[in-house]
Design a protein around this motif. Structure first.
Motif, PDB file in Angstrom:
ATOM      1  N   GLY A   2       4.748 -14.573  -3.795  1.00 16.96           N
ATOM      2  CA  GLY A   2       3.988 -13.371  -3.487  1.00 16.96           C
ATOM      3  C   GLY A   2       2.766 -13.652  -2.638  1.00 16.96           C
ATOM      4  N   ILE A   3       2.092 -14.757  -2.922  1.00 22.10           N
ATOM      5  CA  ILE A   3       0.886 -15.117  -2.162  1.00 22.10           C
ATOM      6  C   ILE A   3       1.217 -15.336  -0.691  1.00 22.10           C
ATOM      7  CG2 ILE A   3      -0.775 -16.995  -1.794  1.00 22.10           C
ATOM      8  CD1 ILE A   3      -1.044 -17.181  -4.837  1.00 22.10           C
ATOM      9  N   SER A   4       2.329 -16.012  -0.413  1.00 24.51           N
ATOM     10  CA  SER A   4       2.705 -16.262   0.986  1.00 24.51           C
ATOM     11  C   SER A   4       2.978 -14.955   1.720  1.00 24.51           C
ATOM     12  CB  SER A   4       3.925 -17.182   1.058  1.00 24.51           C
ATOM     13  OG  SER A   4       5.064 -16.561   0.494  1.00 24.51           O
ATOM     14  N   ILE A   5       3.563 -13.984   1.012  1.00 33.09           N
ATOM     15  CA  ILE A   5       3.832 -12.679   1.625  1.00 33.09           C
ATOM     16  C   ILE A   5       2.531 -11.925   1.878  1.00 33.09           C
ATOM     17  CG2 ILE A   5       4.887 -10.417   1.227  1.00 33.09           C
ATOM     18  CD1 ILE A   5       7.101 -11.900  -0.310  1.00 33.09           C
ATOM     19  N   ILE A   6       1.644 -11.959   0.894  1.00 31.60           N
ATOM     20  CA  ILE A   6       0.343 -11.296   1.043  1.00 31.60           C
ATOM     21  C   ILE A   6      -0.420 -11.863   2.234  1.00 31.60           C
ATOM     22  CG2 ILE A   6      -1.933 -10.994  -0.032  1.00 31.60           C
ATOM     23  CD1 ILE A   6       0.284  -9.174  -1.145  1.00 31.60           C
ATOM     24  N   GLU A   7      -0.356 -13.179   2.416  1.00 32.90           N
ATOM     25  CA  GLU A   7      -1.048 -13.814   3.538  1.00 32.90           C
ATOM     26  C   GLU A   7      -0.533 -13.273   4.872  1.00 32.90           C
ATOM     27  OE1 GLU A   7      -3.569 -15.792   3.577  1.00 32.90           O
ATOM     28  OE2 GLU A   7      -3.763 -16.229   1.433  1.00 32.90           O
ATOM     29  N   LYS A   8       0.783 -13.040   4.955  1.00 32.28           N
ATOM     30  CA  LYS A   8       1.362 -12.521   6.196  1.00 32.28           C
ATOM     31  C   LYS A   8       0.851 -11.117   6.481  1.00 32.28           C
ATOM     32  CE  LYS A   8       5.660 -15.181   5.838  1.00 32.28           C
ATOM     33  NZ  LYS A   8       7.137 -15.099   5.618  1.00 32.28           N
ATOM     34  N   LYS A  29      -1.558  -9.486   9.569  1.00 29.17           N
ATOM     35  CA  LYS A  29      -1.185  -8.280  10.319  1.00 29.17           C
ATOM     36  C   LYS A  29      -2.214  -7.170  10.151  1.00 29.17           C
ATOM     37  CE  LYS A  29       3.832  -8.980   9.980  1.00 29.17           C
ATOM     38  NZ  LYS A  29       5.118  -8.415   9.487  1.00 29.17           N
ATOM     39  N   ASN A  30      -3.286  -7.463   9.384  1.00 29.28           N
ATOM     40  CA  ASN A  30      -4.351  -6.486   9.119  1.00 29.28           C
ATOM     41  C   ASN A  30      -3.828  -5.227   8.418  1.00 29.28           C
ATOM     42  OD1 ASN A  30      -6.529  -7.976  10.300  1.00 29.28           O
ATOM     43  ND2 ASN A  30      -5.742  -7.410  12.325  1.00 29.28           N
ATOM     44  N   GLN A  31      -2.833  -5.421   7.552  1.00 34.20           N
ATOM     45  CA  GLN A  31      -2.293  -4.287   6.803  1.00 34.20           C
ATOM     46  C   GLN A  31      -2.899  -4.164   5.413  1.00 34.20           C
ATOM     47  OE1 GLN A  31       1.952  -3.916   6.780  1.00 34.20           O
ATOM     48  NE2 GLN A  31       2.164  -4.329   8.960  1.00 34.20           N
TER      49      GLN A  31
END
Length: 224
Positions: A152-158, A162-164
Protein backbone atom coordinates in the motif's frame (compact mmCIF):
# COMPACT_ATOMS: atom_id res chain seq x y z
CA UNK A 1 -29.93 -11.02 3.15
CA UNK A 2 -26.14 -11.07 3.51
CA UNK A 3 -24.47 -14.20 2.17
CA UNK A 4 -21.76 -15.62 4.42
CA UNK A 5 -19.16 -18.36 4.12
CA UNK A 6 -18.68 -21.05 6.74
CA UNK A 7 -15.42 -22.64 7.81
CA UNK A 8 -16.42 -25.61 5.65
CA UNK A 9 -16.89 -23.35 2.62
CA UNK A 10 -13.42 -21.88 3.12
CA UNK A 11 -11.77 -25.29 3.51
CA UNK A 12 -13.43 -26.47 0.30
CA UNK A 13 -12.48 -23.28 -1.56
CA UNK A 14 -8.84 -23.50 -0.46
CA UNK A 15 -8.49 -27.14 -1.64
CA UNK A 16 -6.42 -27.86 1.43
CA UNK A 17 -5.79 -31.25 2.98
CA UNK A 18 -7.41 -30.88 6.37
CA UNK A 19 -6.51 -33.18 9.25
CA UNK A 20 -9.99 -32.54 10.67
CA UNK A 21 -12.84 -34.99 10.17
CA UNK A 22 -16.08 -33.95 8.51
CA UNK A 23 -17.76 -33.96 11.93
CA UNK A 24 -15.07 -31.72 13.41
CA UNK A 25 -15.44 -29.24 10.57
CA UNK A 26 -19.22 -29.20 11.03
CA UNK A 27 -18.83 -28.71 14.79
CA UNK A 28 -16.38 -25.83 14.40
CA UNK A 29 -18.50 -24.21 11.67
CA UNK A 30 -21.57 -24.40 13.91
CA UNK A 31 -19.63 -23.05 16.90
CA UNK A 32 -18.32 -20.10 14.89
CA UNK A 33 -21.81 -19.19 13.72
CA UNK A 34 -23.41 -19.50 17.16
CA UNK A 35 -20.56 -17.81 19.08
CA UNK A 36 -20.80 -14.97 16.57
CA UNK A 37 -24.58 -14.66 16.92
CA UNK A 38 -25.05 -15.26 20.66
CA UNK A 39 -21.62 -14.99 22.22
CA UNK A 40 -19.58 -17.75 23.84
CA UNK A 41 -21.25 -17.71 27.26
CA UNK A 42 -24.80 -17.77 25.91
CA UNK A 43 -24.20 -20.69 23.54
CA UNK A 44 -24.85 -24.23 24.82
CA UNK A 45 -22.99 -27.23 23.41
CA UNK A 46 -26.39 -28.83 22.77
CA UNK A 47 -27.15 -25.98 20.36
CA UNK A 48 -23.83 -26.47 18.61
CA UNK A 49 -24.49 -30.20 18.32
CA UNK A 50 -27.95 -29.60 16.87
CA UNK A 51 -26.65 -27.14 14.28
CA UNK A 52 -23.73 -29.44 13.39
CA UNK A 53 -26.14 -32.39 13.18
CA UNK A 54 -24.12 -34.52 15.59
CA UNK A 55 -24.77 -35.94 19.04
CA UNK A 56 -23.65 -33.67 21.88
CA UNK A 57 -21.34 -36.44 23.08
CA UNK A 58 -19.52 -36.27 19.74
CA UNK A 59 -18.37 -32.74 20.56
CA UNK A 60 -16.78 -33.94 23.78
CA UNK A 61 -15.00 -36.75 21.96
CA UNK A 62 -13.04 -34.12 20.10
CA UNK A 63 -13.00 -31.33 22.71
CA UNK A 64 -13.04 -31.99 26.44
CA UNK A 65 -14.76 -28.71 27.31
CA UNK A 66 -16.59 -25.88 25.58
CA UNK A 67 -13.59 -23.67 26.25
CA UNK A 68 -11.32 -26.14 24.46
CA UNK A 69 -13.71 -25.98 21.52
CA UNK A 70 -13.47 -22.19 21.56
CA UNK A 71 -9.67 -22.30 21.55
CA UNK A 72 -9.72 -24.78 18.66
CA UNK A 73 -11.31 -22.19 16.38
CA UNK A 74 -8.30 -19.85 15.94
CA UNK A 75 -6.07 -22.89 15.42
CA UNK A 76 -8.40 -24.19 12.71
CA UNK A 77 -8.61 -20.79 11.05
CA UNK A 78 -4.83 -20.59 11.01
CA UNK A 79 -4.65 -23.97 9.26
CA UNK A 80 -7.12 -23.11 6.53
CA UNK A 81 -5.09 -20.10 5.38
CA UNK A 82 -7.97 -17.65 5.85
CA UNK A 83 -5.43 -14.85 5.86
CA UNK A 84 -4.00 -15.88 2.51
CA UNK A 85 -7.57 -15.93 1.19
CA UNK A 86 -7.96 -12.44 2.66
CA UNK A 87 -5.10 -11.22 0.47
CA UNK A 88 -5.75 -13.25 -2.66
CA UNK A 89 -7.94 -10.91 -4.71
CA UNK A 90 -6.85 -7.90 -2.63
CA UNK A 91 -3.30 -8.30 -3.97
CA UNK A 92 -4.62 -8.31 -7.52
CA UNK A 93 -5.95 -4.80 -6.93
CA UNK A 94 -2.74 -3.67 -5.25
CA UNK A 95 -0.63 -5.01 -8.11
CA UNK A 96 -2.74 -3.41 -10.86
CA UNK A 97 -1.77 -0.08 -12.39
CA UNK A 98 -4.08 2.73 -11.25
CA UNK A 99 -4.11 6.16 -12.87
CA UNK A 100 -6.69 7.62 -10.53
CA UNK A 101 -6.62 7.45 -6.73
CA UNK A 102 -10.41 7.69 -6.42
CA UNK A 103 -10.91 4.66 -8.69
CA UNK A 104 -8.29 2.73 -6.73
CA UNK A 105 -10.01 3.62 -3.45
CA UNK A 106 -13.41 2.56 -4.81
CA UNK A 107 -12.08 -0.84 -5.92
CA UNK A 108 -10.47 -1.43 -2.52
CA UNK A 109 -13.65 -0.56 -0.60
CA UNK A 110 -15.93 -2.72 -2.75
CA UNK A 111 -13.48 -5.63 -2.61
CA UNK A 112 -13.14 -5.51 1.18
CA UNK A 113 -16.89 -5.08 1.62
CA UNK A 114 -17.44 -8.34 -0.27
CA UNK A 115 -14.84 -10.19 1.79
CA UNK A 116 -16.05 -8.89 5.17
CA UNK A 117 -19.73 -9.47 4.39
CA UNK A 118 -19.01 -13.08 3.34
CA UNK A 119 -16.82 -13.95 6.32
CA UNK A 120 -18.37 -11.75 9.04
CA UNK A 121 -19.10 -14.56 11.58
CA UNK A 122 -15.54 -15.91 11.27
CA UNK A 123 -13.97 -12.44 11.48
CA UNK A 124 -16.06 -11.67 14.56
CA UNK A 125 -14.68 -14.73 16.37
CA UNK A 126 -11.12 -13.86 15.27
CA UNK A 127 -11.47 -10.30 16.58
CA UNK A 128 -12.79 -11.64 19.89
CA UNK A 129 -9.93 -14.12 20.28
CA UNK A 130 -6.89 -12.26 18.90
CA UNK A 131 -6.06 -10.61 22.26
CA UNK A 132 -5.80 -14.05 23.89
CA UNK A 133 -3.80 -15.84 21.19
CA UNK A 134 -0.31 -14.37 20.52
CA UNK A 135 0.32 -16.91 17.75
CA UNK A 136 -2.84 -15.83 15.93
CA UNK A 137 -1.95 -12.16 16.32
CA UNK A 138 1.55 -12.86 14.98
CA UNK A 139 0.15 -14.69 11.96
CA UNK A 140 -2.21 -11.81 11.15
CA UNK A 141 0.62 -9.28 11.41
CA UNK A 142 3.04 -11.28 9.30
CA UNK A 143 0.68 -12.60 6.62
CA UNK A 144 -1.83 -9.76 6.33
CA UNK A 145 -0.91 -6.45 7.95
CA UNK A 146 2.79 -6.09 7.09
CA UNK A 147 2.61 -7.31 3.45
CA UNK A 148 -0.50 -5.29 2.57
CA UNK A 149 0.90 -2.17 4.29
CA UNK A 150 4.19 -2.48 2.40
CA UNK A 151 2.37 -2.80 -0.93
CA UNK A 152 0.00 0.00 0.00
CA UNK A 153 2.81 2.42 0.82
CA UNK A 154 4.38 1.99 -2.63
CA UNK A 155 1.02 2.76 -4.24
CA UNK A 156 0.47 5.81 -2.04
CA UNK A 157 3.91 7.11 -3.02
CA UNK A 158 2.95 6.91 -6.70
CA UNK A 159 -0.23 8.90 -6.14
CA UNK A 160 1.71 11.48 -4.13
CA UNK A 161 4.08 11.91 -7.09
CA UNK A 162 1.03 12.49 -9.29
CA UNK A 163 -0.18 15.15 -6.81
CA UNK A 164 -3.44 13.28 -6.30
CA UNK A 165 -3.14 13.03 -2.52
CA UNK A 166 -1.63 15.23 0.18
CA UNK A 167 2.05 15.13 1.06
CA UNK A 168 1.70 13.42 4.41
CA UNK A 169 3.75 10.42 5.63
CA UNK A 170 2.60 7.43 3.59
CA UNK A 171 2.24 5.23 6.68
CA UNK A 172 -0.10 7.83 8.18
CA UNK A 173 -2.19 7.89 5.01
CA UNK A 174 -2.41 4.08 4.99
CA UNK A 175 -3.46 4.07 8.66
CA UNK A 176 -6.18 6.66 8.01
CA UNK A 177 -7.54 4.72 5.03
CA UNK A 178 -7.55 1.40 6.91
CA UNK A 179 -9.20 2.96 9.96
CA UNK A 180 -11.92 4.58 7.87
CA UNK A 181 -12.71 1.55 5.70
CA UNK A 182 -12.53 -1.16 8.31
CA UNK A 183 -14.19 0.99 10.93
CA UNK A 184 -17.20 1.31 8.64
CA UNK A 185 -17.20 -2.39 7.65
CA UNK A 186 -16.73 -3.52 11.26
CA UNK A 187 -19.75 -1.56 12.45
CA UNK A 188 -22.06 -2.60 9.60
CA UNK A 189 -21.09 -6.24 9.17
CA UNK A 190 -19.66 -7.41 12.50
CA UNK A 191 -20.58 -5.24 15.48
CA UNK A 192 -24.00 -3.94 14.43
CA UNK A 193 -25.19 -5.79 11.30
CA UNK A 194 -28.77 -4.69 12.06
CA UNK A 195 -27.79 -1.06 11.49
CA UNK A 196 -29.52 0.29 8.36
CA UNK A 197 -27.16 0.78 5.45
CA UNK A 198 -27.93 3.34 2.79
CA UNK A 199 -26.80 2.26 -0.68
CA UNK A 200 -25.03 5.63 -0.96
CA UNK A 201 -23.08 5.14 2.27
CA UNK A 202 -20.01 3.67 0.56
CA UNK A 203 -19.92 6.57 -1.87
CA UNK A 204 -20.06 8.95 1.08
CA UNK A 205 -17.20 7.00 2.68
CA UNK A 206 -15.12 7.44 -0.47
CA UNK A 207 -15.76 11.17 -0.49
CA UNK A 208 -15.03 11.37 3.23
CA UNK A 209 -11.59 9.82 2.69
CA UNK A 210 -10.89 11.93 -0.39
CA UNK A 211 -11.78 15.10 1.49
CA UNK A 212 -9.30 14.12 4.18
CA UNK A 213 -6.30 13.08 2.11
CA UNK A 214 -7.13 14.22 -1.44
CA UNK A 215 -5.16 17.06 -2.98
CA UNK A 216 -7.91 19.53 -2.07
CA UNK A 217 -7.75 18.52 1.58
CA UNK A 218 -7.18 21.24 4.18
CA UNK A 219 -4.67 18.84 5.76
CA UNK A 220 -2.13 19.27 2.98
CA UNK A 221 -0.39 22.13 4.79
CA UNK A 222 -0.41 20.43 8.17
CA UNK A 223 3.11 20.39 9.72
CA UNK A 224 4.77 16.98 9.42
Amino acid sequence: MKSTKSLKDIINASNMDSDMTEKQINILSAAIELFSEKGYEATATSEIAKKAQVAEGTIFRYYKTKKELLFAIPKALSKVSLFEIFLEDFNEILNDEHDNFEDFLRKIIMNRKKFVSETAPILKVIIQEVPFHPELRSKILNTVIFPSTENGISIIEKFKLKNQIVDMPSTTIINLIITSIFGYLFVHYIALPELPENEQDLEYLIQYILNGIGQNSTLKNTPR
